[in-house]
Design a protein around this motif. Structure first.
Motif, PDB file in Angstrom:
ATOM      1  N   ASP A 181       4.401   5.427  -0.933  1.00 23.53           N
ATOM      2  CA  ASP A 181       3.257   4.927  -2.880  1.00 23.53           C
ATOM      3  C   ASP A 181       3.667   3.492  -3.078  1.00 23.53           C
ATOM      4  O   ASP A 181       2.600   2.881  -3.617  1.00 23.53           O
ATOM      5  N   SER A 182       4.265   3.223  -3.095  1.00 19.21           N
ATOM      6  CA  SER A 182       4.673   1.367  -3.897  1.00 19.21           C
ATOM      7  C   SER A 182       3.788   0.284  -3.135  1.00 19.21           C
ATOM      8  O   SER A 182       2.770  -0.935  -3.471  1.00 19.21           O
ATOM      9  N   ALA A 183       3.536   0.712  -1.424  1.00 18.72           N
ATOM     10  CA  ALA A 183       2.642  -0.497  -0.547  1.00 18.72           C
ATOM     11  C   ALA A 183       0.905   0.499  -1.400  1.00 18.72           C
ATOM     12  O   ALA A 183       0.351  -1.055  -1.358  1.00 18.72           O
ATOM     13  N   MET A 184       0.940   1.229  -1.366  1.00 10.44           N
ATOM     14  CA  MET A 184      -0.306   1.185  -2.086  1.00 10.44           C
ATOM     15  C   MET A 184      -1.073   1.440  -2.942  1.00 10.44           C
ATOM     16  O   MET A 184      -1.580   0.360  -3.433  1.00 10.44           O
ATOM     17  N   ALA A 185       0.354   1.030  -3.768  1.00 10.76           N
ATOM     18  CA  ALA A 185       0.211   1.020  -5.698  1.00 10.76           C
ATOM     19  C   ALA A 185      -0.040  -0.552  -5.500  1.00 10.76           C
ATOM     20  O   ALA A 185      -1.457  -0.950  -6.316  1.00 10.76           O
ATOM     21  N   LEU A 186       0.579  -1.634  -4.366  1.00 13.30           N
ATOM     22  CA  LEU A 186       0.370  -3.210  -4.821  1.00 13.30           C
ATOM     23  C   LEU A 186      -0.835  -3.674  -4.452  1.00 13.30           C
ATOM     24  O   LEU A 186      -1.526  -4.506  -4.259  1.00 13.30           O
ATOM     25  N   TRP A 187      -1.275  -2.543  -3.028  1.00 14.59           N
ATOM     26  CA  TRP A 187      -2.657  -2.742  -1.839  1.00 14.59           C
ATOM     27  C   TRP A 187      -3.800  -2.575  -2.685  1.00 14.59           C
ATOM     28  O   TRP A 187      -4.836  -3.818  -3.265  1.00 14.59           O
ATOM     29  N   GLU A 188      -3.845  -2.039  -4.330  1.00 11.47           N
ATOM     30  CA  GLU A 188      -5.344  -1.582  -4.872  1.00 11.47           C
ATOM     31  C   GLU A 188      -4.638  -2.612  -6.303  1.00 11.47           C
ATOM     32  O   GLU A 188      -6.274  -3.179  -6.457  1.00 11.47           O
ATOM     33  N   VAL A 189      -3.862  -3.482  -6.062  1.00  8.33           N
ATOM     34  CA  VAL A 189      -3.375  -4.325  -7.552  1.00  8.33           C
ATOM     35  C   VAL A 189      -3.854  -5.434  -7.414  1.00  8.33           C
ATOM     36  O   VAL A 189      -4.879  -6.559  -7.544  1.00  8.33           O
ATOM     37  N   GLN A 190      -3.958  -5.340  -5.443  1.00  8.22           N
ATOM     38  CA  GLN A 190      -4.333  -6.625  -5.430  1.00  8.22           C
ATOM     39  C   GLN A 190      -5.446  -7.295  -4.440  1.00  8.22           C
ATOM     40  O   GLN A 190      -6.173  -8.271  -4.293  1.00  8.22           O
ATOM     41  N   LYS A 191      -6.373  -5.868  -4.489  1.00  7.51           N
ATOM     42  CA  LYS A 191      -7.688  -5.581  -4.053  1.00  7.51           C
ATOM     43  C   LYS A 191      -8.334  -5.871  -5.683  1.00  7.51           C
ATOM     44  O   LYS A 191      -9.369  -6.642  -4.952  1.00  7.51           O
ATOM     45  N   ALA A 192      -7.930  -6.054  -6.511  1.00  4.23           N
ATOM     46  CA  ALA A 192      -8.824  -5.573  -7.949  1.00  4.23           C
ATOM     47  C   ALA A 192      -8.419  -7.580  -8.404  1.00  4.23           C
ATOM     48  O   ALA A 192      -9.519  -8.124  -9.054  1.00  4.23           O
ATOM     49  N   GLY A 193      -7.662  -7.973  -7.666  1.00  3.25           N
ATOM     50  CA  GLY A 193      -7.836  -9.376  -8.137  1.00  3.25           C
ATOM     51  C   GLY A 193      -7.014  -9.325  -9.523  1.00  3.25           C
ATOM     52  O   GLY A 193      -7.938 -11.129  -9.523  1.00  3.25           O
ATOM     53  N   THR A 194      -7.022  -9.110  -9.876  1.00  4.98           N
ATOM     54  CA  THR A 194      -6.673  -9.569 -11.516  1.00  4.98           C
ATOM     55  C   THR A 194      -5.180  -9.369 -12.188  1.00  4.98           C
ATOM     56  O   THR A 194      -5.169  -9.695 -13.270  1.00  4.98           O
ATOM     57  N   TYR A 195      -4.345  -9.467 -11.266  1.00  8.29           N
ATOM     58  CA  TYR A 195      -3.247  -9.347 -11.537  1.00  8.29           C
ATOM     59  C   TYR A 195      -2.727 -10.662 -10.779  1.00  8.29           C
ATOM     60  O   TYR A 195      -3.151 -10.762  -9.586  1.00  8.29           O
ATOM     61  N   GLU A 196      -1.349 -11.480 -11.439  1.00 12.57           N
ATOM     62  CA  GLU A 196      -0.352 -12.129 -10.429  1.00 12.57           C
ATOM     63  C   GLU A 196       0.368 -11.480 -10.096  1.00 12.57           C
ATOM     64  O   GLU A 196       1.868 -11.376 -11.258  1.00 12.57           O
ATOM     65  N   ILE A 197       0.966 -10.622  -8.527  1.00 14.21           N
ATOM     66  CA  ILE A 197       2.293 -10.618  -8.023  1.00 14.21           C
ATOM     67  C   ILE A 197       3.267 -11.613  -8.061  1.00 14.21           C
ATOM     68  O   ILE A 197       3.096 -12.748  -7.633  1.00 14.21           O
ATOM     69  N   LEU A 198       4.222 -11.271  -9.767  1.00 13.55           N
ATOM     70  CA  LEU A 198       5.250 -12.147  -9.116  1.00 13.55           C
ATOM     71  C   LEU A 198       6.401 -11.918  -8.690  1.00 13.55           C
ATOM     72  O   LEU A 198       6.823 -13.080  -7.333  1.00 13.55           O
ATOM     73  N   THR A 199       6.838 -10.484  -8.646  1.00 14.29           N
ATOM     74  CA  THR A 199       8.206 -10.242  -6.983  1.00 14.29           C
ATOM     75  C   THR A 199       8.661  -8.888  -6.837  1.00 14.29           C
ATOM     76  O   THR A 199       7.281  -7.598  -7.875  1.00 14.29           O
TER      77      THR A 199
END
Length: 225
Positions: free
Chosen positions: A14-32
């Motif tokens: 579930d955390s992997a899917m959430a990360l994927w959704e945000v990466q696809k959207a491209g609107t956030y910078e994943i810090l850590t």
């Protein structure tokens, strides 16, 4: 400039899917990635995955890892205090948002949002209210691969520990068990998929029962060290 976000990271699907959704959207910078670890056991809290594999997973994702250490019998007060200390440090770096993979448990979401609001932060829930059967099938269709590392023996047989998450696994789940294990019926370790630069190598170790839970120990392969 993109908004900076921390990922509440269990290492599971579930955390992997959430990360994927945000990466696809491209609107956030994943810090850590932010993961709670039981310090006496050197393992991811609840999931029981070794820290060495957690670190290998972060490297395969190409993301930094921030561990939050908890005692074996950590209370909510201890969890909140240690998490707040870490979050405040990231707040100094301009972070105001934490990403979660929660799907439908209202009390959990409210608990997270309450704790974050107390320090001027907010939660981001990209999977919220998604149909869990559709969600896990989207997970498989995207090419993610995961193994079950922990099952709650009150609702699932020990034989589910160590199984791969696939169509057969989903078909074998009792009707009373959520397909994503959202009620804590099972936990997983994701080792490959579209967010990974390379698979995380491991071998299956012992199946161990501790109280009401059964764990499949995963051993890091030399190439994952």
């Amino acid at each position: 400039m993109k908004e900076k976000v921390l990922v509440s990271w269990s290492g599971g699907k579930d955390s992997a899917m959430a990360l994927w959704e945000v990466q696809k959207a491209g609107t956030y910078e994943i810090l850590t990635l932010l993961t709670t670890v039981t310090e006496a056991y050197d393992r991811v809290s609840m999931h029981g995955v070794r820290r060495t594999l957690l670190a290998a997973q972060a490297r395969a994702l190409g993301l930094p890892l921030q561990e939050v250490f908890l005692s074996p019998e950590a209370s909510n007060a201890e969890y909140e205090a240690r998490m707040e200390e870490v979050l405040l440090a990231y707040q100094e770096l301009g972070v105001r948002t934490v990403l979660f993979g929660d799907i439908f448990l209202e009390e959990i979401r409210q608990y997270r949002e309450r704790n974050l609001a107390r320090i001027g932060m907010r939660g981001l829930f990209p999977l919220w209210k998604r149909d869990t059967r559709e969600l896990v099938r989207a997970f498989l269709a995207a090419g993610f691969r995961a193994i079950i590392v922990c099952v709650d023996l009150k609702v699932l047989d020990a034989s589910f520990a160590g199984r791969m998450v696939d169509e057969q696994f989903l078909n074998d789940l009792p009707a009373s068990v959520d397909p994503c294990g959202e009620n804590g019926e099972f936990h997983s370790f994701v080792f490959d998929g579209p967010i990974f630069q390379r698979p995380v190598p491991f071998t299956k170790g012992e199946i161990v029962t501790r109280g009401e839970f059964c764990f499949c120990d995963l051993l890091p392969s030399p190439s994952s060290m």
